[in-house]
Design an enzyme around this catalytic site. Structure first.
Site, PDB file in Angstrom:
ATOM      1  NE  ARG A 182     -44.912   0.253 -23.335  1.00 37.28           N
ATOM      2  CZ  ARG A 182     -44.237   1.674 -23.274  1.00 37.28           C
ATOM      3  NH1 ARG A 182     -43.395   2.024 -23.968  1.00 37.28           N
ATOM      4  NH2 ARG A 182     -44.919   2.493 -22.494  1.00 37.28           N
ATOM      5  CG  ASP A 211     -45.600   3.248 -16.065  1.00 40.87           C
ATOM      6  OD1 ASP A 211     -46.056   3.870 -17.056  1.00 40.87           O
ATOM      7  OD2 ASP A 211     -44.805   3.365 -15.181  1.00 40.87           O
ATOM      8  CG  ASP A 221     -42.062   9.558 -19.736  1.00 45.44           C
ATOM      9  OD1 ASP A 221     -41.983   9.282 -18.815  1.00 45.44           O
ATOM     10  OD2 ASP A 221     -42.286   8.864 -21.036  1.00 45.44           O
ATOM     11  CG  HIS A 280     -36.566   5.952 -21.551  1.00 37.23           C
ATOM     12  ND1 HIS A 280     -37.360   5.394 -22.241  1.00 37.23           N
ATOM     13  CD2 HIS A 280     -37.014   5.726 -19.963  1.00 37.23           C
ATOM     14  CE1 HIS A 280     -38.438   4.739 -21.534  1.00 37.23           C
ATOM     15  NE2 HIS A 280     -38.104   5.209 -20.217  1.00 37.23           N
ATOM     16  CE  LYS A 302     -48.035   4.395 -20.902  1.00 36.30           C
ATOM     17  NZ  LYS A 302     -47.269   3.947 -19.772  1.00 36.30           N
ATOM     18  CG  HIS A 303     -45.676   7.954 -24.343  1.00 38.82           C
ATOM     19  ND1 HIS A 303     -45.906   6.718 -24.853  1.00 38.82           N
ATOM     20  CD2 HIS A 303     -45.251   7.749 -23.110  1.00 38.82           C
ATOM     21  CE1 HIS A 303     -45.557   6.056 -24.089  1.00 38.82           C
ATOM     22  NE2 HIS A 303     -45.130   6.498 -23.350  1.00 38.82           N
TER      23      HIS A 303
END
Length: 560
Positions: A158, A86, A274, A201, A188-189
């Site tokens: 990001r 990444d 993912d 997550h 992504k995503h």
């Protein structure tokens, strides 16, 4: 390299299943024996690197990567592995040493509209060229999710921002720059991560957006990446009940992946999940259930970390029992093999090739230019910038620890020093660097006040102060001694901090991150070596009564 169809006809079901599995391992100089065996036997088709598990620097990583490929090619069919990382730049760059790191997506989006696409493409090109010299085949970048303007805090840098057209332009440019160098890009995503206080997550986000909403906003950057030929698309562990009323996460949803991504958006490349070890997937479906559902849904490569070495056998058995449709399975295997034939070179790069391109002056110069052009001046009402200190004056930098605030974050691994960087640009002044915790305690606040009293100039940095509010107490404390004629404030993470600090200070600059190039840009701007040129790519500070932003997209003082 190989004839895909002939090879496919000769492979066992377990070997075919292995091509759909991406795994990780802990090791920096050596590949663990079970992973070496899995690669050789065809049980593992791809490897994902993580910063803490695998990376020291680009020199070491090339050596490790060669060992991974040697193991993969030692099998009977000599099928190379996809090796992914990444390396997004800015906030997330697992390789921090011996490589060029661009300032990140939000910084690229802050550059003037007529220049931003060129720098986005250059960032992709430099990233791709240097990763290729290490033997990396896949870069899980760029993030093309939009940073929504819903009055919620902007936590990360990001994103390319909140403008779907600008994000689309920059996403396509980055992908094309990266892939021209022979490294696969990954948008992504999908179907689009929201700017909400939910980390996929750990929690499942339930996104209420309709198809019309997604098509006309969130999917514009994804479509641009697809039109630009992006090789991979990573799925998001979130539910979209307006698309799939079953409530299945996108990673496990045939409706979302087949009907929308494949058919409506026309995507023909590799779909990669993912990590299915993430709690919303693992806790609900289990690893076995997630593997089966993901492939049946349309995922081509499943990331399954944490040493699950029997993943290929689980998949193969599910095909035998009919839990995974054999045609659906074969489609993914062939797609992976075709992509490996297209993207992976026969010859592995040498150390000489790595040294020829990694962190070379021309690359560092380009990423520095990008960072320089991204810096955004919000306030200079005291006329303090550019700073003109006298010889031997003391410039004190007060900054929080650069903590890892989210999972997709390795700023805590950056080793460059604020003091050393600023000393280069202010050689005739005394630079002091004083750090404190994200939530400074009374002792740290007192220490900061002492330095503010002794300083001729103070550079105070915020790092998500809207979230860690003791930083604002520290600011108030130092302002007893650091008045407007000596205080410069740098927002070095989320632009959301503008809402908190702008009313309190007179000199205010956004860096969009703490990559070395961004800190150098800050020093250069403060000194006056460069003029401010950037503007906010996302609005912050929703004022409910007026329904306007305190700082709308495009905010920024241009020039001195």
């Amino acid at each position: 390299m190989f004839d895909t169809r002939e090879l496919f006809s000769r492979m066992s079901l377990e070997e075919k299943a292995g091509q759909l599995v991406m795994q990780d391992f802990v090791g920096r100089w050596e590949v663990p024996q079970d992973v070496t065996q899995g690669l050789a036997e065809g049980a593992i088709g791809s490897i994902l690197y993580f910063s803490g598990c695998n990376v020291i620097d680009s020199y070491q990583l090339r050596i490790l990567t060669e060992k991974v490929q040697t193991a993969a090619r030692s099998g009977p069919w000599r099928i190379p592995a996809f090796i992914a990382i990444d390396q997004e730049g800015g906030q997330l760059a697992p390789i921090t040493t011996g490589i060029s790191i661009h300032p990140g997506n939000m910084a690229l989006a802050a550059i003037a509209e007529n220049e931003a696409p060129r720098y986005a493409e250059k960032a992709g090109e430099i990233t791709g060229k240097e990763l290729a010299s290490i033997g990396i085949t896949c870069c899980f970048a760029p993030v093309v999710d939009l940073c929504e303007e819903e009055g919620l805090p902007v936590k990360d840098n990001r994103y390319f921002g909140s403008d779907p057209q600008k994000a689309a332009t920059l996403a396509r440019a980055f992908v094309q720059g990266l892939q021209k160098q022979g490294v696969m890009g990954c948008a992504k995503h999908f179907p689009g991560q929201r700017n909400v206080d939910i980390d996929s997550h750990f929690e499942l986000d339930v996104v209420p957006y309709t198809y019309e909403r997604l098509k006309n906003r969130e999917w514009i950057p994804f479509q641009a990446a697809i039109d630009g030929g992006v090789a991979m698309m990573m799925t998001l562990h979130a539910a979209y009940p307006q698309l799939d009323p079953s409530g299945l996460p996108a990673t496990l949803s045939p409706v979302i992946l087949q009907e929308y991504l494949r058919k409506k958006l026309g995507y023909q490349g590799l779909v990669i999940s993912d990590d299915i070890q993430m709690k919303p997937i693992k806790d609900t479906y289990g690893i076995e259930g997630a593997l089966i559902r993901a492939i049946q849904a349309g995922v081509d490569i499943v990331i399954v970390s944490a040493g699950v070495r029997e993943a290929n056998r689980i998949i193969a058995e599910a095909v035998r029992k009919g839990h995974i449709n054999e045609d659906r399975f074969n489609e993914s295997v062939l797609r992976v093999l075709d992509a490996k034939k297209q993207w992976i070179k026969e010859e592995f790069p040498t150390e000489k090739e790595r040294k020829k391109v990694c962190a070379i002056p021309v690359h560092l110069k380009t990423v520095q230019e990008a960072a320089d052009k991204s810096l955004t001046l919000i306030k200079n009402s005291a006329g303090l910038l550019p700073l003109k200190p006298s010889p031997n004056q003391r410039i004190v930098i007060l900054r929080p620890t650069m903590g890892r605030l989210v999972m997709s974050d390795n700023t805590n691994f950056y080793t460059h020093s604020f003091k050393d960087i600023f000393q280069e640009y202010f050689p005739h002044q005394k630079i002091i660097e004083y750090s404190f915790g994200l939530e400074p305690n009374e002792t740290e606040i007192l220490g900061a006040q002492d330095w503010a009293f002794m300083a001729d100039y103070v550079i105070f940095c915020t790092y998500n102060a809207y979230q860690f509010r003791k930083q604002l107490e520290l600011l108030q404390g130092i302002q007893v001694f650091a008045k407007k004629d000596k205080l410069i404030t740098l927002v070095v993470r989320s632009p959301q901090d503008l809402v908190e600090v702008a009313p309190k200070v007179e000199t205010l600059v956004l860096t969009y991150g703490v990559a070395e190039c961004s800190l150098r840009a800050a020093a250069r701007l403060i000194k006056g070596d460069i003029a401010p040129r950037g503007s906010l790519p996302v609005g912050v500070g929703l004022q409910e009564q007026e329904k306007e932003r305190m700082f709308p997209r495009g905010t920024g003082i241009q020039g001195w």
